[in-house]
Design a protein around this motif. Structure first.
Motif, PDB file in Angstrom:
ATOM      1  N   GLN A 147       0.833  -1.201   0.000  1.00 30.03           N
ATOM      2  CA  GLN A 147       0.000   0.000   0.000  1.00 30.03           C
ATOM      3  C   GLN A 147       0.866   1.248   0.000  1.00 30.03           C
ATOM      4  N   ASN A 158      -1.740  -3.702  -1.328  1.00 28.35           N
ATOM      5  CA  ASN A 158      -2.893  -3.203  -2.073  1.00 28.35           C
ATOM      6  C   ASN A 158      -3.406  -4.373  -2.901  1.00 28.35           C
ATOM      7  N   SER A 159      -4.668  -4.724  -2.730  1.00 31.84           N
ATOM      8  CA  SER A 159      -5.205  -5.948  -3.354  1.00 31.84           C
ATOM      9  C   SER A 159      -5.690  -5.724  -4.777  1.00 31.84           C
ATOM     10  N   LYS A 190     -11.659  -1.491   4.593  1.00 31.81           N
ATOM     11  CA  LYS A 190     -10.799  -1.906   3.489  1.00 31.81           C
ATOM     12  C   LYS A 190     -11.315  -3.174   2.791  1.00 31.81           C
ATOM     13  N   GLN A 193      -9.400  -6.205   0.872  1.00 31.89           N
ATOM     14  CA  GLN A 193      -7.999  -5.873   1.152  1.00 31.89           C
ATOM     15  C   GLN A 193      -7.706  -5.979   2.644  1.00 31.89           C
ATOM     16  N   ASN A 197      -4.940  -8.579   4.291  1.00 30.21           N
ATOM     17  CA  ASN A 197      -3.845  -8.086   5.126  1.00 30.21           C
ATOM     18  C   ASN A 197      -3.866  -8.710   6.510  1.00 30.21           C
ATOM     19  N   VAL A 214      -0.890   3.570  -7.938  1.00 30.33           N
ATOM     20  CA  VAL A 214      -2.181   4.153  -7.555  1.00 30.33           C
ATOM     21  C   VAL A 214      -2.247   5.619  -7.947  1.00 30.33           C
ATOM     22  N   THR A 234      -7.795   4.377  -8.072  1.00 31.26           N
ATOM     23  CA  THR A 234      -8.437   4.187  -6.777  1.00 31.26           C
ATOM     24  C   THR A 234      -9.300   5.405  -6.442  1.00 31.26           C
TER      25      THR A 234
END
Length: 776
Positions: A147, A158-159, A190, A193, A197, A214, A234
């Motif tokens: 991320q 970050n997924s 989130k 994601q 995590n 991003v 995003t």
């Protein structure tokens, strides 16, 4: 030691087979709201990576038929999989007013995929701007970009883009996801994601930020860095909704891929570098249908020819406007037409192509081939010489000239004493295994006499015409055998769609007993036949045959699946006779001593089907293996064909490893057998780089890049003697297995002999039946 399994135990489950190839897929969750973003993502992926076309899994909770059609128009290998939406309703969630609070979790269904080794997820608010080849070569772990935080070193992923390997595509990992989701022990806002995590707790493989760059990094309308591979929009404001103030340059990059289908097709066809065959066909066919462009039709036809779909190549060329003076397109059209046995039309196209010096040699070689197929050796030789006159270095013209020069006449015994034999008779400097096969079949069926006194040769690739039918019907019977004849792209024809160029009408009129002996189904995974033509010809052949024996149970399963149930029992097991060479060759003597060598073989025909994205990995692994194997014995490269020498060239160029190369393609049959009998171990990728040494009593390991290798090992109940070329621990496993076989070499040889004995019992019984069938 025992002598191995009986015939009924020579069947094992498919699970015993090593993986044939590494299966890679992309995946995205798509709904109607995010459909515009996904369509742009697909366009950008094709234009930024024109050589990449993997399966694309579309996870969805419901899509309209029109949306499905739009997606299919953009990708030839798309697959739709509906998620179990209710499953995620059991998860603890945050802000219920957030649109994403439910659907953001649906991408987690990707971890329930079980039919791929690597899955790469892409969010639908991404656009691909640069090469992503590196992601396709990753083999371990779960890869993600950390991320992006200003001044925060917290290790979170970050997924939006994940590279997921098979160890995460498991029920156990899914249970961990479910447990975390239901407990609420994660960062609720989130969504997916947050769950990942919490589950991974920082245990993921870092990918470069360029693979999930991003949008927030560009705040203040900064330009997109040139090396950005994947740009991720995003936030709430999506490009297809008008975007967000302060990100105009990023928005412009996304807009580059907001194209109509026609614009996409034209842009893709103008892409630099190698175009992926599937995308070229998918986009190019539509482009030809719309424009009738000859240049595109030629490219598409070549791609269709490359995957063995010759009728499709003819079809696309027939839709185009072909200028008389464009030689290349006429040469390709001629190639396609001859491959579906429209020989007169093919000649006309190829003669047009001879007018251009840059295409003439290839056109003349194809004209020579057509003449040879029809038994016109003198005409074929003339065309081949014309090709060499244009280009003295032209290999195909030289081969056709050699094939038709000084052709020995068959020794003519009495037809009533002979059996006709349909086989692929290999030329000088041809594949060593194919050279040996016809003689091995004759030894198994008819005993020590393998020459023209007892046998009438019928080359499978020559057109079986009225004269050939008359000659066969004058013999005691017909044996068909000598290789993997059930394959669509070795000397293709439209009469049978397999290697024997026999029209149905003439096959029906064969009136002597017919035996199919140890033929193999040799298609690669994903290789296509002209399905209906092949099935029809195959069914007629089975009906016509008094004996129908295939050389492994894998081929039996494939062929039975193409036949009506009442013919299944006619399809029987007859091992390749090369696997029982010690029993067949008159006066065979096992070697008194063996050389301290390991012979290594790799195959390079149809390399894309063998290696996929993994050739670099394979070469690295082979370099590591050769270094370690050299501590056990001297390693030499044995080349069944000229192309097989590439392994030695690449090892020297890329890794500084020099191996002696043995040109087995120049050997005669006794030399082939002598070499394989005198070595201690053979590690081979070709089918007959395993079966021939095994038949000589030599221990073998198989580098599996084709199903037939695993079929053979399954039949002898030694699947552990094979390692997939895609195995993540290929070098270590090869060295371990080789060490085990060499540690007690006498026991390993005895094991080979025992396994061989069971195949010999089957061959003896079948040969006795054939002697009765043929009357002697």
């Amino acid at each position: 030691m025992g002598h191995g399994p009986g015939p009924e135990r020579l069947r094992q489950r498919h699970e015993d087979l090593p993986e044939m190839k590494r299966r890679v897929a992309f995946a995205s969750f798509v709904d109607e709201n995010y459909l515009p973003g996904f369509l742009t993502l697909l366009r950008s992926l094709a234009l930024s990576n024109p050589g990449v076309c993997e399966d694309f899994l579309v996870l969805h909770d419901e899509l309209r038929p029109a949306s499905v059609a739009r997606i299919r128009a953009l990708h030839p290998r798309v697959s739709f999989r509906r998620v179990n939406a209710a499953h995620y309703d059991t998860y603890a969630k945050g802000d219920q007013d957030n649109y994403l609070v439910r659907k953001a979790y649906f991408i987690l269904d990707v971890f329930r995929i079980r039919d791929y080794d690597t899955v790469i997820t892409l969010d639908t608010d991404m656009v691909v701007l640069g090469p992503i080849d590196e992601l396709l070569t990753l083999r371990r772990g779960l890869g993600a970009v950390p991320q992006f935080f200003y001044g925060d070193t917290t290790r979170l992923l970050n997924s939006g883009l994940l590279v997921i390997q098979q160890e995460f595509l498991t029920d156990e990992f899914c249970a961990r996801i479910d447990e975390t989701g239901r407990s609420g022990a994660y960062e609720l806002d989130k969504h997916d994601q947050g769950i990942l995590n919490a589950v991974l707790d920082g245990d993921f493989l870092d990918l470069d930020a360029k693979y999930n760059f991003v949008k927030r990094r560009l705040s203040g309308d900064l330009p997109v860095p040139e090396d950005t591979a994947v740009l991720h929009f995003t936030g709430r404001h999506k490009p297809w909704q008008g975007g967000e103030t302060g990100y105009a340059q990023a928005q412009e990059r996304w807009a580059e891929y907001e194209l109509t289908d026609a614009e996409l097709h034209a842009a893709y066809l103008e892409s630099e570098g190698e175009l992926h065959r599937d995308l070229l066909i998918h986009y190019g066919t539509a482009h030809v249908r719309r424009t009738r462009d000859a240049g595109t039709a030629r490219k598409v036809a070549l791609a269709q020819i490359g995957r063995g779909d010759y009728q499709a190549a003819v079809d696309v060329l027939e839709q185009a406007d072909l200028p008389v003076d464009e030689a290349w397109v006429h040469e390709v059209y001629g190639h396609a037409l001859m491959s579906v046995s429209r020989y007169d039309e093919a000649r006309a196209q190829l003669l047009l192509a001879t007018a251009a010096p840059n295409r003439a040699a290839t056109a003349f070689a194809r004209l020579a081939q057509i003449a040879w197929v029809h038994g016109e050796d003198a005409t074929a030789r003339t065309y081949a010489l014309e090709g060499l006159t244009v280009d003295p270095t032209h290999r195909a013209s030289r081969l056709w000239h050699q094939r038709t020069t000084g052709v020995p006449q068959q020794q003519t015994g009495s037809p009533g004493d002979q059996l006709a034999h349909v086989a692929f008779y290999m030329d000088r400097q041809g594949n060593a295994g194919d050279k040996l096969l016809p003689e091995s079949v004759r030894l198994a069926v008819g005993g020590a006499e393998t020459g023209g006194r007892r046998w009438h040769s019928v080359h499978a690739h020559r057109l079986f015409d009225e004269a050939a039918l008359e000659r066969v019907n004058a013999r005691r019977g017909l044996v068909i055998g000598g290789g993997g004849l059930f394959i669509p792209d070795t000397m293709p024809n439209g009469n049978s769609a397999w290697q024997w160029n026999v029209p149905d009408d003439l096959m029906r009129r064969i009136d002597v007993p017919v035996a199919v002996f140890a033929v193999g189904f040799n298609a690669f995974d994903g290789q296509s036949y002209r399905a209906e033509r092949f099935r029809s010809s195959l069914r007629l052949l089975v009906e016509k045959s008094a004996f129908f024996g295939l050389r492994n149970h894998g081929s039996i399963e494939k062929v039975r699946a193409m036949l009506p149930a009442h013919l299944h029992d006619k399809v029987r097991f007859q091992p390749c006779p090369t696997t029982v060479t010690r029993q067949l060759v008159p006066g065979w003597q096992d070697p008194a001593a063996r050389e301290d060598t390991i012979l290594l073989n790799a195959a390079y025909d149809r390399a894309g089907l063998r290696f996929g994205h993994d050739y670099g990995f394979f070469l690295d692994q082979m370099a590591a293996a050769v270094r370690e194997l050299g501590r056990l014995a001297e390693v030499k490269c044995v080349a069944h064909s000229l192309d097989d020498e590439k392994l030695a060239f690449d090892l020297r160029r890329e890794h500084g490893i020099s191996l002696p190369v043995i040109p087995m393609y120049d050997f005669d049959n006794p030399q082939i057998l002598d070499l394989y009998a005198r070595t201690k171990l053979v590690i081979g990728m070709r089918g007959h780089a395993g079966m021939i040494p095994f038949g000589c009593g030599t221990p073998v390991l198989s580098l599996i890049s084709h199903p037939k290798m695993a079929y053979f090992l399954r039949d002898i109940e030694r699947p552990e003697w094979g390692v997939s070329v895609h195995d993540r621990d290929l070098a270590a496993r090869l060295v371990e297995k080789a060490g085990a076989l060499l540690a007690d070499h006498a026991a390993s040889v005895a094991d080979v002999h025992g396994r061989q004995q069971e195949l010999w019992k089957i061959t003896e019984a079948n040969a006795a039946e054939l002697r009765v069938l043929f009357g002697g």
